[in-house]
Design an enzyme around this catalytic site. Structure first.
Site, PDB file in Angstrom:
ATOM      1  N   GLY A 139       0.815  -1.211   0.000  1.00  0.00           N
ATOM      2  CA  GLY A 139       0.000   0.000   0.000  1.00  0.00           C
ATOM      3  C   GLY A 139       0.846   1.257   0.000  1.00  0.00           C
ATOM      4  N   ALA A 140       1.766   1.337   0.953  1.00  0.00           N
ATOM      5  CA  ALA A 140       2.590   2.528   1.062  1.00  0.00           C
ATOM      6  C   ALA A 140       3.727   2.263   2.036  1.00  0.00           C
ATOM      7  CB  ALA A 140       1.761   3.707   1.566  1.00  0.00           C
ATOM      8  N   MET A 141       4.661   3.208   2.114  1.00  0.00           N
ATOM      9  CA  MET A 141       5.846   2.988   2.938  1.00  0.00           C
ATOM     10  C   MET A 141       6.256   4.261   3.656  1.00  0.00           C
ATOM     11  SD  MET A 141       8.048   0.916   4.039  1.00  0.00           S
ATOM     12  CE  MET A 141       9.263   1.441   5.211  1.00  0.00           C
ATOM     13  N   GLU A 142       6.568   4.091   4.941  1.00  0.00           N
ATOM     14  CA  GLU A 142       6.759   5.224   5.845  1.00  0.00           C
ATOM     15  C   GLU A 142       8.169   5.805   5.880  1.00  0.00           C
ATOM     16  OE1 GLU A 142       6.198   1.962   6.872  1.00  0.00           O
ATOM     17  OE2 GLU A 142       7.414   1.483   8.625  1.00  0.00           O
ATOM     18  N   ASN A 143       8.950   5.720   4.791  1.00  0.00           N
ATOM     19  CA  ASN A 143      10.318   6.263   4.790  1.00  0.00           C
ATOM     20  C   ASN A 143      10.355   7.645   5.429  1.00  0.00           C
ATOM     21  OD1 ASN A 143      10.883   4.080   2.829  1.00  0.00           O
ATOM     22  ND2 ASN A 143       9.626   5.364   1.510  1.00  0.00           N
ATOM     23  N   GLU A 203       0.850   5.805   7.563  1.00  0.00           N
ATOM     24  CA  GLU A 203       2.256   6.082   7.236  1.00  0.00           C
ATOM     25  C   GLU A 203       2.758   7.279   8.026  1.00  0.00           C
ATOM     26  OE1 GLU A 203       3.456   3.653   5.775  1.00  0.00           O
ATOM     27  OE2 GLU A 203       1.594   2.845   4.942  1.00  0.00           O
ATOM     28  N   GLU A 231       3.924  -2.181  13.629  1.00  0.00           N
ATOM     29  CA  GLU A 231       2.744  -2.329  12.774  1.00  0.00           C
ATOM     30  C   GLU A 231       1.453  -2.466  13.577  1.00  0.00           C
ATOM     31  OE1 GLU A 231       2.859  -1.362   9.999  1.00  0.00           O
ATOM     32  OE2 GLU A 231       4.945  -1.609   9.363  1.00  0.00           O
TER      33      GLU A 231
HETATM   34  N1  0A1 Z   1       5.702  -0.679   6.462  1.00  0.00           N
HETATM   35  C1  0A1 Z   1       4.705  -0.485   5.479  1.00  0.00           C
HETATM   36  C2  0A1 Z   1       4.352  -1.653   4.665  1.00  0.00           C
HETATM   37  C3  0A1 Z   1       5.346  -2.196   3.741  1.00  0.00           C
HETATM   38  C4  0A1 Z   1       6.024  -3.332   4.058  1.00  0.00           C
HETATM   39  C5  0A1 Z   1       6.856  -3.934   3.176  1.00  0.00           C
HETATM   40  C6  0A1 Z   1       6.999  -3.351   1.964  1.00  0.00           C
HETATM   41  O1  0A1 Z   1       7.810  -3.943   1.052  1.00  0.00           O
HETATM   42  C7  0A1 Z   1       8.188  -5.242   1.301  1.00  0.00           C
HETATM   43  C8  0A1 Z   1       6.343  -2.199   1.615  1.00  0.00           C
HETATM   44  C9  0A1 Z   1       5.504  -1.618   2.519  1.00  0.00           C
HETATM   45  C10 0A1 Z   1       3.418  -0.145   6.171  1.00  0.00           C
HETATM   46  O2  0A1 Z   1       3.107  -0.721   7.191  1.00  0.00           O
HETATM   47  O3  0A1 Z   1       2.696   0.685   5.673  1.00  0.00           O
HETATM   48 ZN    ZN Z   2       2.712   0.084   8.788  1.00  0.00          ZN
END
Ligand code: 0A1
Ligand code: ZN
Length: 852
Positions: free
Chosen positions: A254-258, A291, A313
């Protein structure tokens, strides 16, 4: 066998890394197939770390040169990384590597999507960018220089010097490599700003491809609401000068919290009334919040190792659920969340992939971004909050943020914070993290001399690797009603800790009707014998909205189970109860819509399996059709009035109230379509000025096997819109009549717009089929075969998405010998594919189990 040797990683093997990092400098010279990455890493020995060779992760990297303290070295290279002799004290490690983003179809590390460069580093993608200790407990500050002729060059943190051809970024907050991000492309920014509680101005940008700029306003509003909410509710402020979001079309999740640079699947950020449904709007708001909330729960406090994934998470899902409840309706949000939990997490927990919220081993960590870690992880926090109370929860969180800011923490640290705040011993509670499986909670009651007693028993079935379970702490929220509908005991929390336990309520004049597990106070399966009358009573009178809905759901399930196992007719009490819900003008239309929705085919299959009946997918489909038809006929006089009364006039608003009306109108339209052959749906389709109503109408038509004209005109209208075309694909495979589903899906995969390497498109077409339970499980096995063919093909390009989608087969044990045989055959065919990825190999092996 998979190409890489399978190695199992164990929680119990955790050891600290040999060094700390005092700073990282990276330079990227971007080029599609020959990107150069130069790194300069300042290492310092970690005196507490056990003896170990100096090792840096690295995969698919071409090492150009490496230096230590300016002296060229020739490190030992393996498939997984690099070892080198290093000085005893601090030193500077430099490397130059070459990578090829354009050919990176796995979408992990640095890759390209429509001419734009972007990264995905969680969980272990950074090692595909350069040599590095790619583990979450190694945190460092990063300075990044991006060199490219592309106009927009982004990385984490605050922006530094930039000019034509380059941009520099500095992230002052130490972070693990999985939060690294880089984006470069021809992008347009939708810009805004936010002033934090302490008066700091933050620049906000949502970067999108040209043409998508009119779909950013809603996401921006959601971001600002999230920022304000985290300040108000958790006291958490944003900590950089700038917050960037980028939308990409090719993304596995869905998305990524960089840090400071969230990267989103475009489906989870772009929104407009014409192209997005109400459900899309709500989901986008929730994911943007999720995120953003990670900035504190995940980034400022991260995880020591990937076994602690639920630390960030579970908590962040819990926070985004609270947020959505606050923004919209707590009652509706809770019901939606429980529907999802049961559909995804209970299914997982009751099948071969069951694992604890904090797993103890893995082969491929990407396979553990699961409903159990995320959604059950959030449920566990909800239980903790219920047990300690809101005030203590708040104090515990303040302590957590104060004590662990800047740490890579563990679940034990998290629980300790609650123990220290409340003086409670959470040893037994911690079993929610270590034991897999959904507890069955059975209950009986008795009443005499004004005393009402509830007797509970808990038991958790065995799960892979965990044959025996200990009793857990279960917070059971209970309220009591008297027969005239008044609440005689308000909700209280019964704290069950034993395998069997009774609770008494005294001073009652008549035998009460219990409302048990209010608000779904624990993720358990409640087993209680009850009469239709009592369920209908609770549906009419329960003051707890979740249990009110649950009573209707139980009625629906009982009716369906009786139809399927005893050839019973549709229960008319259920139909009357539904009519009463529809007539009740005091009810929220969103709630009424939820009450009208029937349980899914998969839910009924699992329910039958639980009571020892082998589910027949086609019979379940037919029973649901029969029941829907009976509901439509029973309510036929009411339907036109409800449909008209819930018509929303005026400009589109995505807020909860109008969305709830549209949801009810859509549910009613589904029933009307079963009576009028689709006339009303066709009218709605033609008149619709928003995607919610357009798609509802199209879905209603497809469900009654009509709508070919509308499908064609929809395609013409939306051919240029990727996200809307995903809906077009998904609707057809998802709603096709069972006998035709595999063939229709196969035809879709031959469509010119079926870009199988795009995860959204692949999931729309093939995921639509796997969600179409009777279609996927069609007796001829065509659904199984088609999905397996495509998983095998996709695996070579994108292991992560393949592995996730292989879970479609995880329910094989439920079905008859014929279907079992066919599913096992396909699983074994996938498993035997030459060069199968480690991701998919681990999944199909676990799904097959040891006895297949
Ligand atoms: N940490 C992100 C989810 C996420 C996990 C893995 C990914 O690539 C393997 C990409 C996104 C979240 O919880 O939104
Ligand atoms: Zn997350």
């Amino acid at each position: 066998m998979p190409s890489t040797t399978e190695q199992t990683i164990y929680l119990s093997d955790y050891k600290e890394f040999s060094h700390f990092i005092d700073g990282v400098e990276l330079t990227f010279q971007l080029s599609p197939t020959k990107t150069r990455v130069k790194s300069k890493i300042h290492f310092r020995p970690n005196p507490k770390a056990p003896e170990q060779a100096f090792f840096l992760h690295g995969e698919h990297l071409k090492l150009i040169s490496a230096h230590i303290d300016g002296v060229k070295i020739s490190p030992t290279l393996t498939e997984t990384g690099l070892t080198a002799e290093v000085p005893n004290g601090p030193f500077i490690f430099e490397a130059e590597v070459e990578i090829s983003p354009e050919t990176n179809t796995a979408l992990e590390g640095l890759y390209m999507s429509n001419g734009m460069y972007c990264t995905q580093c969680e969980a272990e993608g950074f090692r595909k960018i350069t040599y590095y200790p790619d583990r979450p407990d190694v945190m460092a500050t990063f300075k990044v220089r991006v060199e490219s002729a592309l106009p927009v060059l982004l990385s984490n943190g605050n922006s530094g010097t930039s000019d034509e051809g380059f941009a520099e970024w500095h992230d002052p907050w130490p972070k693990p490599a999985y939060l690294f991000a880089l984006v470069a492309g021809d992008l347009i920014a939708h810009t805004d700003s936010f002033t934090t509680k302490s008066g700091k101005d933050v620049a906000l940008n949502i970067y999108v491809r040209p043409g998508d700029e009119d779909k950013c306003a809603f996401g921006m509003g959601a971001l600002k609401r999230s920022m304000r909410w985290d300040e108000d509710v958790y006291g958490r402020e944003y900590d950089l000068d700038i917050f960037n979001i980028v939308a990409v079309d090719d993304f596995n999740m869905g998305a990524m919290e960089n840090k400071g640079l969230n990267i989103f699947n475009s489906s989870c950020v772009l929104a407009s009334p014409e192209t997005s449904t109400d459900a899309n709007f709500e989901r986008i708001e929730g994911i943007i919040a999720h995120e953003y909330f990670h900035n504190w729960t995940g980034n400022r406090i991260t995880c020591r190792d990937w076994f602690q994934l639920c630390l960030k998470e579970g908590l962040t899902v819990f926070r985004d659920q609270q947020f959505t409840g606050d923004m919209r309706s707590h009652a509706v949000k809770r019901i939606d969340d429980v529907i999802t939990l049961r559909a995804r997490q209970f299914r997982e927990d009751n099948g071969p992939l069951a694992h604890p919220v904090r797993p103890e081993s893995f082969v491929e960590i990407n396979n553990f971004y699961t409903a159990t870690v995320y959604d059950k992880g959030a449920e566990v926090i909800g239980m903790l909050k219920r047990l300690v109370g809101d005030e203590n929860y708040k104090r515990a969180l303040d302590l957590y943020f104060g004590r662990h800011d800047g740490d890579a923490a563990t679940i034990d640290d998290w629980l300790k914070v609650f123990e220290d705040t409340t003086g409670r011993d959470l040893t037994q509670f911690s079993k929610w993290y270590s034991q897999a499986g959904t507890p069955r909670l059975s209950v009986t009651d008795e009443f005499s001399d004004g005393t009402y007693i509830l007797h509970f028993k808990q038991a958790t079935p065995p799960t892979p690797g965990q044959p025996v379970k200990d009793p857990r702490v279960i917070p059971i929220a209970v309220g009591l009603l008297n027969p005239n509908g008044d609440e005689v005991r308000e909700t209280c929390i019964l704290e069950m800790t034993e395998a069997e336990q009774s609770f008494r309520f005294t001073g009652l004049s008549t035998k009460p009707i219990p409302s048990i597990l209010r608000a779904f106070s624990a993720p358990v399966i409640l087993e209680r014998q009850s009469s239709t009358k009592e369920r209908a009573f609770l549906l009419a009178h329960d003051t707890d909205p979740f249990n009110k809905w649950e009573a209707g759901r139980a009625l629906a399930k009982e009716t369906l189970v009786a139809m399927l196992t005893a050839d019973a007719p549709v229960n008319s009490d259920f139909l009357d109860a539904l009519a009463a819900v529809l007539r009740d003008e005091n009810l929220d239309p969103a709630f009424q819509a939820l009450a009208l929705a029937l349980p899914s085919q998969d839910d009924i299959a699992q329910t039958l399996f639980d009571v020892g009946v082998t589910p027949d997918p086609m019979a379940i489909y037919t029973a649901l059709e029969t029941l829907s038809q009976s509901i439509a006929q029973h309510l036929q006089d009411l339907l036109p009035r409800i449909y008209a009364a819930n018509h929303v006039e005026g400009p589109f608003s995505s807020e909860a109230a109008p969305a709830g009306k549209r949801a009810l109108q859509g549910a009613v339209l589904g029933l009307i379509s079963r009576l009028d052959g689709g006339d009303q749906a066709r009218a709605q389709y033609t008149a619709a000025d928003n995607m919610t109503q357009q798609l509802q109408a199209l879905a209603c038509l497809l469900r009654i096997d009509r709508g070919q004209t509308e499908l064609a005109s929809f395609e013409t209208q939306w051919a240029q819109d990727r996200l809307v075309m995903d809906k077009w694909f998904g609707l057809q495979s998802g709603l096709a009549a069972p006998q035709k589903a595999a063939a229709i899906t196969e035809t879709l995969t031959k469509h010119a717009a079926f870009d199988w390497k795009n995860p959204n498109r692949f999931r729309a077409a093939l995921g639509g089929l796997t969600a179409n339970t009777a279609g996927f499980h069609a007796a001829d096995g065509a659904g199984y075969k088609l999905v397996a063919d495509w998983l095998i093909k996709l695996d070579a390009a994108n292991p992560q998405t393949t592995a996730r989608m292989s879970t479609a087969f995880d329910s094989w044990r439920r079905y008859d010998a014929g279907r079992q045989g066919q599913m096992i055959e396909q699983l074994k065919r996938i498993q035997a594919t030459p060069n199968l990825s480690r991701d998919t190999h681990e999944m199909v092996t676990r799904i097959l189990g040891s006895d297949a």
